[in-house]
Design an enzyme around this catalytic site. Structure first.
Site, PDB file in Angstrom:
ATOM      1  N   ASN A  53     -29.966  22.770 -15.621  1.00 38.60           N
ATOM      2  CA  ASN A  53     -28.961  21.780 -15.237  1.00 38.60           C
ATOM      3  C   ASN A  53     -29.262  20.506 -16.011  1.00 38.60           C
ATOM      4  O   ASN A  53     -30.215  19.799 -15.690  1.00 38.60           O
ATOM      5  CB  ASN A  53     -29.032  21.553 -13.714  1.00 38.60           C
ATOM      6  CG  ASN A  53     -28.105  20.445 -13.254  1.00 38.60           C
ATOM      7  OD1 ASN A  53     -27.284  19.942 -14.029  1.00 38.60           O
ATOM      8  ND2 ASN A  53     -28.230  20.057 -11.995  1.00 38.60           N
ATOM      9  N   LYS A 109     -27.607  17.862 -16.132  1.00 39.84           N
ATOM     10  CA  LYS A 109     -27.129  16.653 -15.437  1.00 39.84           C
ATOM     11  C   LYS A 109     -26.382  15.738 -16.423  1.00 39.84           C
ATOM     12  O   LYS A 109     -25.729  16.242 -17.331  1.00 39.84           O
ATOM     13  CB  LYS A 109     -28.298  15.945 -14.722  1.00 39.84           C
ATOM     14  CG  LYS A 109     -29.055  16.922 -13.809  1.00 39.84           C
ATOM     15  CD  LYS A 109     -30.033  16.273 -12.872  1.00 39.84           C
ATOM     16  CE  LYS A 109     -30.727  17.347 -12.045  1.00 39.84           C
ATOM     17  NZ  LYS A 109     -31.638  16.793 -11.041  1.00 39.84           N
ATOM     18  N   HIS A 159     -24.541  20.486  -5.505  1.00 43.96           N
ATOM     19  CA  HIS A 159     -25.858  19.941  -5.847  1.00 43.96           C
ATOM     20  C   HIS A 159     -26.145  18.732  -4.949  1.00 43.96           C
ATOM     21  O   HIS A 159     -25.235  17.983  -4.596  1.00 43.96           O
ATOM     22  CB  HIS A 159     -25.881  19.541  -7.326  1.00 43.96           C
ATOM     23  CG  HIS A 159     -27.261  19.223  -7.799  1.00 43.96           C
ATOM     24  ND1 HIS A 159     -27.857  18.002  -7.570  1.00 43.96           N
ATOM     25  CD2 HIS A 159     -28.169  19.969  -8.463  1.00 43.96           C
ATOM     26  CE1 HIS A 159     -29.080  18.022  -8.079  1.00 43.96           C
ATOM     27  NE2 HIS A 159     -29.301  19.201  -8.619  1.00 43.96           N
ATOM     28  N   GLU A 199     -27.287  15.927  -5.571  1.00 44.02           N
ATOM     29  CA  GLU A 199     -26.833  14.642  -6.121  1.00 44.02           C
ATOM     30  C   GLU A 199     -25.348  14.433  -5.847  1.00 44.02           C
ATOM     31  O   GLU A 199     -24.888  13.305  -5.641  1.00 44.02           O
ATOM     32  CB  GLU A 199     -27.162  14.581  -7.625  1.00 44.02           C
ATOM     33  CG  GLU A 199     -28.660  14.386  -7.832  1.00 44.02           C
ATOM     34  CD  GLU A 199     -29.222  15.004  -9.092  1.00 44.02           C
ATOM     35  OE1 GLU A 199     -28.449  15.360 -10.000  1.00 44.02           O
ATOM     36  OE2 GLU A 199     -30.461  15.157  -9.162  1.00 44.02           O
ATOM     37  N   GLU A 237     -32.903  23.962  -3.256  1.00 35.49           N
ATOM     38  CA  GLU A 237     -33.464  22.790  -3.923  1.00 35.49           C
ATOM     39  C   GLU A 237     -33.807  21.736  -2.872  1.00 35.49           C
ATOM     40  O   GLU A 237     -32.934  20.947  -2.479  1.00 35.49           O
ATOM     41  CB  GLU A 237     -32.454  22.202  -4.909  1.00 35.49           C
ATOM     42  CG  GLU A 237     -32.076  23.133  -6.041  1.00 35.49           C
ATOM     43  CD  GLU A 237     -31.585  22.351  -7.256  1.00 35.49           C
ATOM     44  OE1 GLU A 237     -32.210  22.495  -8.313  1.00 35.49           O
ATOM     45  OE2 GLU A 237     -30.623  21.585  -7.143  1.00 35.49           O
ATOM     46  N   GLY A 285     -36.636  15.921  -9.183  1.00 31.06           N
ATOM     47  CA  GLY A 285     -36.917  14.772 -10.044  1.00 31.06           C
ATOM     48  C   GLY A 285     -38.104  13.940  -9.603  1.00 31.06           C
ATOM     49  O   GLY A 285     -38.281  12.812 -10.061  1.00 31.06           O
ATOM     50  N   SER A 300     -38.451  20.044  -9.561  1.00 28.45           N
ATOM     51  CA  SER A 300     -39.682  19.790 -10.320  1.00 28.45           C
ATOM     52  C   SER A 300     -40.337  21.059 -10.875  1.00 28.45           C
ATOM     53  O   SER A 300     -41.565  21.148 -10.953  1.00 28.45           O
ATOM     54  CB  SER A 300     -40.685  18.994  -9.472  1.00 28.45           C
ATOM     55  OG  SER A 300     -40.147  17.716  -9.166  1.00 28.45           O
TER      56      SER A 300
END
Ligand code: 13P
Length: 252
Positions: free
Chosen positions: A9, A11, A95, A97, A165, A171, A211
């Protein structure tokens, strides 16, 4: 048995030129790998160019989001038909985010999963708890609700991949331990078994994200219910991402 899948991904990273160079390196490095699937999810602006690079190779193309209508007055949005038109066979949905910054709810995720799969795209549906939710001991309540509502009304799981996730691992460099990840993957597979029966649950791929690096993937992928990875930061470097792919394919 289930085939492994490793998805990158990207992003909101990479120009068209950068995307082409990265896709070329990954295509070359991943040539000849068998028993699984490599997926690249560049930003919308680079989808068509990356498709040109990977066309005819086993590497697949994914979008990072979509709007669940064929077309219409939805300024700024992109439809599943448009994604297919530029060569996508996968789409990432829900996701964390998107849930956090764009306020996507489980019901939005559900609409998108249903629409994507109806359009014959494979939906990579993301779920995961925050650190606060984990601390409160409600990880399974949260993930269970996300899976159940996200899949509501879905008759089968043929075109669904689930990505676990944990938000606190994305991250942050704070990867879930293999045992922590396996516990949630096993819980998700158990839930799928109850909802869709044993064979469907056994065939559905559940991948881990948060991560992931080439140094920690080995222990994660050794877990029974971890079928691959959804990789953010480490998917932006060809050697890192190829290392993750190689370790996954040799373990599974
Ligand atoms: P990182 O690998 O950068 O933690 O991101 C994970 C992720 O969000 C993939 O979708």
């Amino acid at each position: 048995m289930r085939q492994w899948i490793v998805a990158g991904n990207w992003k909101m990273h990479n120009t068209v030129a950068e995307s082409i160079a990265l896709a070329k390196a990954i295509k070359e490095g991943a040539a000849g790998l068998q028993g699984g699937t490599v997926v690249l999810a560049p930003p919308f602006t680079a989808l068509a160019s990356v498709h040109q690079v990977i066309q005819g190779s086993p590497v697949c193309l994914a979008a990072q989001n979509m709007y669940p209508e064929d077309k219409g007055a939805f300024t700024g949005e992109v439809s599943p038909l448009m994604l297919k038109d530029v060569g996508c066979s996968y789409v990432i949905i829900g996701h964390s985010e998107r849930r956090k910054y764009f306020l996507e709810q489980d019901t939005d995720v559900n609409r998108k999963v249903k629409k994507a799969t109806a359009c014959e795209l494979i939906a990579v549906m993301c779920v995961g708890e925050t650190d606060e939710e984990r601390d409160r001991g409600i990880t399974q309540d949260i993930v269970g609700r996300q899976v159940q509502t996200g899949l509501s009304g879905m008759e089968n799981l043929e075109n669904v991949v689930i990505a676990y996730e944990p938000v606190w691992a994305i991250g942050t460099g704070k990867v879930a331990t293999p045992a922590q990840a396996q516990e949630v993957h096993g819980f998700i597979r158990g839930l799928l078994r109850r909802l869709y029966g044993g064979p469907a649950a056994e065939q559905t791929r559940i991948i881990y994200g948060g991560s992931v690096t080439r140094d920690n993937i080995g222990d994660l992928i050794a877990m029974e219910d971890i079928d691959g990875a959804l990789v953010g930061g480490a998917s932006l470097k060809a050697d890192q991402f190829l290392g993750i792919i190689e370790k996954t394919s040799s373990a599974k």
